[in-house]
Design an enzyme around this catalytic site. Structure first.
Site, PDB file in Angstrom:
ATOM      1  N   ARG A 189       0.653  -1.024  -0.050  1.00 51.51           N
ATOM      2  CA  ARG A 189       0.171  -0.544  -0.298  1.00 51.51           C
ATOM      3  C   ARG A 189       1.229   1.195  -0.189  1.00 51.51           C
ATOM      4  NH1 ARG A 189      -3.887  -2.973   3.718  1.00 51.51           N
ATOM      5  NH2 ARG A 189      -3.050  -2.637   5.618  1.00 51.51           N
ATOM      6  N   PHE A 226     -11.042  -5.469  -5.256  1.00 49.68           N
ATOM      7  CA  PHE A 226     -11.052  -6.503  -4.143  1.00 49.68           C
ATOM      8  C   PHE A 226     -10.804  -5.748  -3.025  1.00 49.68           C
ATOM      9  CE2 PHE A 226     -10.611  -9.563  -7.482  1.00 49.68           C
ATOM     10  CZ  PHE A 226     -11.157 -10.324  -7.492  1.00 49.68           C
ATOM     11  N   ASP A 264     -15.656  -3.841  -4.101  1.00 49.63           N
ATOM     12  CA  ASP A 264     -15.787  -4.670  -3.789  1.00 49.63           C
ATOM     13  C   ASP A 264     -17.175  -5.790  -3.847  1.00 49.63           C
ATOM     14  OD1 ASP A 264     -13.409  -6.384  -1.218  1.00 49.63           O
ATOM     15  OD2 ASP A 264     -16.156  -6.560  -0.814  1.00 49.63           O
ATOM     16  N   SER A 265     -17.382  -6.470  -3.187  1.00 51.31           N
ATOM     17  CA  SER A 265     -18.985  -7.114  -3.722  1.00 51.31           C
ATOM     18  C   SER A 265     -19.594  -6.836  -1.928  1.00 51.31           C
ATOM     19  CB  SER A 265     -18.617  -9.077  -4.144  1.00 51.31           C
ATOM     20  OG  SER A 265     -17.607  -9.708  -2.964  1.00 51.31           O
ATOM     21  N   ALA A 310     -16.278  -8.284  -9.464  1.00 47.14           N
ATOM     22  CA  ALA A 310     -15.505  -7.846  -9.746  1.00 47.14           C
ATOM     23  C   ALA A 310     -15.110  -8.527 -11.357  1.00 47.14           C
ATOM     24  CB  ALA A 310     -13.902  -7.968  -8.946  1.00 47.14           C
ATOM     25  N   ASP A 366      -6.636  -7.030  -5.469  1.00 48.51           N
ATOM     26  CA  ASP A 366      -5.911  -7.744  -4.564  1.00 48.51           C
ATOM     27  C   ASP A 366      -6.981  -8.954  -4.675  1.00 48.51           C
ATOM     28  OD1 ASP A 366      -5.212  -8.590  -2.748  1.00 48.51           O
ATOM     29  OD2 ASP A 366      -5.328  -7.135  -1.063  1.00 48.51           O
ATOM     30  N   CYS A 388      -2.908 -14.289  -2.916  1.00 43.58           N
ATOM     31  CA  CYS A 388      -2.442 -15.014  -1.545  1.00 43.58           C
ATOM     32  C   CYS A 388      -2.555 -16.414  -1.069  1.00 43.58           C
ATOM     33  CB  CYS A 388      -3.260 -13.694  -0.590  1.00 43.58           C
ATOM     34  SG  CYS A 388      -5.018 -14.086  -0.182  1.00 43.58           S
TER      35      CYS A 388
HETATM   36  N1  SAH Z   1      -7.185  -5.161  -0.083  1.00 43.81           N
HETATM   37  C1  SAH Z   1      -7.629  -5.437   0.488  1.00 43.81           C
HETATM   38  C2  SAH Z   1      -8.026  -6.950   0.940  1.00 43.81           C
HETATM   39  C3  SAH Z   1      -9.345  -7.389   0.024  1.00 43.81           C
HETATM   40  S1  SAH Z   1      -9.654  -8.800   0.560  1.00 43.81           S
HETATM   41  C4  SAH Z   1      -6.614  -4.302   2.220  1.00 43.81           C
HETATM   42  O1  SAH Z   1      -6.443  -4.181   1.600  1.00 43.81           O
HETATM   43  O2  SAH Z   1      -7.454  -4.696   2.495  1.00 43.81           O
HETATM   44  C5  SAH Z   1     -10.644  -9.670  -0.474  1.00 43.81           C
HETATM   45  C6  SAH Z   1     -12.152  -9.308  -0.973  1.00 43.81           C
HETATM   46  O3  SAH Z   1     -12.526  -9.412  -1.654  1.00 43.81           O
HETATM   47  C7  SAH Z   1     -13.508  -9.400   0.094  1.00 43.81           C
HETATM   48  O4  SAH Z   1     -13.167  -7.404   1.086  1.00 43.81           O
HETATM   49  C8  SAH Z   1     -14.232  -9.672  -0.478  1.00 43.81           C
HETATM   50  O5  SAH Z   1     -15.281  -9.629   0.264  1.00 43.81           O
HETATM   51  C9  SAH Z   1     -13.717  -9.145  -1.780  1.00 43.81           C
HETATM   52  N2  SAH Z   1     -14.455 -10.200  -2.860  1.00 43.81           N
HETATM   53  C10 SAH Z   1     -14.974 -11.474  -2.541  1.00 43.81           C
HETATM   54  N3  SAH Z   1     -15.217 -11.638  -3.949  1.00 43.81           N
HETATM   55  C11 SAH Z   1     -15.441 -10.731  -4.755  1.00 43.81           C
HETATM   56  C12 SAH Z   1     -15.872 -10.741  -5.729  1.00 43.81           C
HETATM   57  N4  SAH Z   1     -16.377 -11.339  -7.034  1.00 43.81           N
HETATM   58  N5  SAH Z   1     -15.988  -9.233  -6.587  1.00 43.81           N
HETATM   59  C13 SAH Z   1     -16.270  -8.447  -6.073  1.00 43.81           C
HETATM   60  N6  SAH Z   1     -15.187  -8.165  -4.775  1.00 43.81           N
HETATM   61  C14 SAH Z   1     -15.010  -9.490  -4.099  1.00 43.81           C
END
Ligand code: SAH
Length: 403
Positions: free
Chosen positions: A220, A236, A258-259, A288, A306, A346
């Protein structure tokens, strides 16, 4: 005196199956077990012996699991209270020396990273005096009273409360569901922690994992250095970790996608907490992949991808690679020339080379020229035990996308 159990069960390994344990790799697979003396239950401390009876060490037992024992110590004698205290003191000293939790501008970090700190099954994240613990094994959960004393001793006045958030992780790992809740100290009114001067509301009760993804701190920070005057899409986004760094560094506009509606609400709260203009930030609640298919991608100078772990285990690796390829292909097809893609995995089961090859394959299919500018990893408060390379789980690339 052992602190976890009085069980004297012994797990004896088959001939030649002790080699990785002698190298201090902490996992014993069930296929390597010759016989078990006693009747150990899930989470019991067991003694581990080589085929001819030599003691190799001690670990937590898991029946009906592919990893039958997660090793704690590699000593003759069983781990006692002073062993646990020493492990926690060392883990805390590592972060103290890294200056990760004792200043006004930086008070959040991971204090215990499971195998990376010689404590398989234990995750402990510190958020401004609140320690959020996630046990992944029943054995670790049973040790919580000892761990509580050890953390209090090691952290002193830096510790305000300890919250146990193990209910879900224990259930997944053959443990009993216990209710999440405070095991020491009190709930503070504010749930706010500071990371390199950026404020974040941490929802350890309802949020994902321990409430925040500390593992992306350095990445970040890198995004911040590249964001001034830029339009950024954070896909995400969860509670907006990358978004806040970009906005604070002077990004022209940031979109967080985000979803999860709840995650986006916390993200908006974080924008306000940092005194940032809400006019420069937009939340997008969407899937996404669907959003990446739209023709809006060409508007952005920087895109962050991410996603959550696509492969939770090795058997899901192939499907996970297809998933990474799909989202990165979409991004690379739509992004404008000269833009930057921050892309991450990850998944422990997908290693660096596989991930890089997947991004290269996506670039070839998209017909784009890409340069790899940075190779990114997890930060030092998520250390990798040199004898357990599987612990290196976070990998990322920053690529510049051209013609
Ligand atoms: N980048 C973030 C962490 C991401 S965690 C940080 O730095 O804090 C992964 C995220 O993806 C979660 O918030 C989850 O709600 C979201 N997610 C999971 N599947 C998804 C999808 N199909 N579309 C959009 N978001 C999604």
């Amino acid at each position: 005196m052992t602190t976890t159990t009085t069980s004297l069960s012994t797990v004896t390994l088959k001939a030649k199956r002790d080699q990785s344990i002698r190298r201090k790799h902490p996992w014993i697979f069930s296929g390597g077990v010759k016989h078990i003396q006693g009747d150990p239950q899930a989470g019991d401390l067991v003694k581990v012996c080589a085929n001819k009876g030599r003691t190799l060490g001690w670990g937590h037992y898991a029946p009906n699991a592919s990893i039958a024992v997660r090793m704690l110590s590699f000593d003759e004698s069983s781990p006692d209270d002073s062993w646990w205290h020493s492990q926690i003191a060392q883990a805390v000293a590592v972060r103290r020396d890294l200056n990760l939790f004792q200043s006004d501008g930086q008070n959040a970090c991971r204090l215990v990273h499971a195998e990376g700190d010689g404590l398989p099954g234990l995750i402990a994240d510190l958020y401004n005096g609140i320690l959020v613990i996630q046990c992944h094994t029943p054995g670790m959960h049973r040790t919580l009273p000892t761990l509580t004393v050890a953390f209090r001793e090691a952290l002193g006045e830096c510790l305000v409360g300890i919250y146990d958030k193990s209910a879900k992780t224990l259930l997944k790992n053959g443990g009993q569901a216990s209710d999440d809740g405070w095991i020491w100290g009190n709930a503070p009114k504010e749930h706010c922690a500071t990371e390199y001067g950026h404020q974040f509301d941490i929802d350890w009760e309802q949020g994902q994992k321990t409430g925040f993804f500390l593992d992306q701190r350095e990445n970040r920070s890198l995004l911040g250095t590249l964001s001034q005057g830029k339009k950024v899409l954070n896909v995400f986004s969860y509670t907006g970790g990358f978004s806040i760094y970009a906005l604070k560094a002077g990004a022209m506009e940031v979109h967080s996608l985000d979803s999860s509606q709840r995650a986006l609400e916390v993200c908006e709260k974080n924008v306000r907490l940092n005194g940032l203009s809400e006019d420069c930030h937009k939340s997008i609640r969407a899937d996404a992949l669907e959003y990446l298919k739209t023709d809006t991608l060409g508007e952005y100078d920087i895109v962050v991808l991410d996603p959550p772990a696509f492969a939770k285990r090795a058997s899901a690796r192939h499907a996970a690679i297809q998933g990474y390829k799909r989202i990165n292909l979409r991004a690379l097809q739509g992004m404008k020339s000269g833009s930057l893609l921050f892309t991450f995995s990850c998944s422990q089961a997908v290693d660096d080379a596989m991930f890089t090859n997947t991004i290269v394959a996506a670039a070839i299919q998209a017909g784009r020229t890409v340069r790899i500018l940075h190779r990114l990893h997890q930060p030092p408060d998520h250390p990798v035990n040199a004898f357990h390379p599987e612990g290196s789980y976070l990998k990322g690339l920053v690529v510049r996308v051209d013609e």
